[in-house]
Design an enzyme around this catalytic site. Structure first.
Site, short mmCIF file in Angstrom:
data_model
loop_
_atom_site.label_atom_id
_atom_site.label_comp_id
_atom_site.label_asym_id
_atom_site.label_seq_id
_atom_site.Cartn_x
_atom_site.Cartn_y
_atom_site.Cartn_z
N LYS A 83 5.53 -16.49 7.03
CA LYS A 83 5.21 -15.20 7.76
C LYS A 83 3.85 -15.38 8.44
CE LYS A 83 4.54 -9.99 5.87
NZ LYS A 83 4.32 -9.95 4.89
O1 G3P Z 1 3.96 -6.25 4.20
C1 G3P Z 1 2.86 -5.40 5.15
C2 G3P Z 1 2.40 -4.77 4.35
O2 G3P Z 1 3.68 -3.49 4.57
C3 G3P Z 1 1.22 -3.55 4.65
O3 G3P Z 1 1.35 -2.53 4.29
O4 G3P Z 1 0.09 -0.40 3.42
O5 G3P Z 1 -0.85 -2.68 2.85
O6 G3P Z 1 -0.69 -1.23 5.05
P1 G3P Z 1 -0.48 -2.28 3.90
#
Ligand code: G3P
Length: 219
Positions: A83
């Protein structure tokens, strides 16, 4: 549609794998920071547990550092996807890595044009973030819908991985928009299974059946 778990927690992954619906896992530095123990061994265990792609994010900052770390990450296991955050200085690195057949997931995608650039490089996954757009009062789902149209218009192979999914509506809308993958936090999957009407229905079937006083379905 593939479903990935958005977590670096081995116990939660172990809990959900037997359902047969988990096609992979996504991790990031914030999720890893929630875990204790040796990071490399946590990630290796996750790769062994999951029969599908596991995204592991680079933490190096310079293009050369990102390149070297991407190679190191990709050598951890066959199902690893590297990633890399979207940034101009990383595009040459991403281009080089895809030519070396290293699977890349470009993360922190917030616009259609960002997604176009990395689609042109042939990355395996593009991760548009829904919830973080919603955080600043913009409908994040529009981005997923736009990416699906772009993919159809030009026949790009990169898979649209809906990320930053915070609720069941985000998940449902990603399904309807035609995202190739949705990565979801385990708490959300739990909610899907614990739908109040499904739970109520099971209880009702059970109590009605017991009223008959039968033990077996067929005597
Ligand atoms: O995989 C990364 C992503 O899903 C992050 O989510 O909730 O931290 O914006 P969030």
């Amino acid at each position: 549609m593939k479903l990935f778990l958005d977590t670096a927690n081995k116990e939660l992954i172990k809990q959900w794998i037997p359902t047969g619906v988990i096609d992979g896992v996504t991790t990031n530095p914030s999720l890893l920071a929630l875990e204790s123990g040796n990071i490399k061994s946590i990630l290796l265990d996750i790769c062994n547990m999951v029969n599908g792609d596991v995204s592991i994010e680079v933490v190096e900052k310079t293009p050369e550092g990102v390149y070297q770390q991407a190679k190191e990450i990709s050598s951890l296991a066959k199902n690893v996807v590297v990633k890399i955050p979207f940034a101009q200085e990383y595009l040459p690195v991403i281009s080089k890595l895809t030519k070396e057949n290293i699977k890349i997931n470009v993360t922190l995608i917030f616009s259609l044009t960002q997604a176009l650039l990395v689609s042109k490089l042939g990355v395996k996954y593009i991760s548009p973030f829904i919830g973080r757009w919603d955080d600043i009062d913009v409908n994040g789902m529009n981005l997923i819908e736009d990416l699906v149209i772009m993919k159809q218009n030009y026949g790009f192979k990169s898979e649209i991985l809906a990320a930053s999914i915070r609720n069941v509506i985000h998940l449902q809308d990603s399904i309807l928009a035609g995202a190739d993958v949705a990565t979801i936090p385990p708490t959300l999957l739990d909610k899907v299974f614990k739908h109040p009407l499904t739970l109520q229905g099971i209880e009702k079937f059970d109590s009605d059946w017991k009223k008959l006083g039968k033990i077996k379905l067929f005597d």
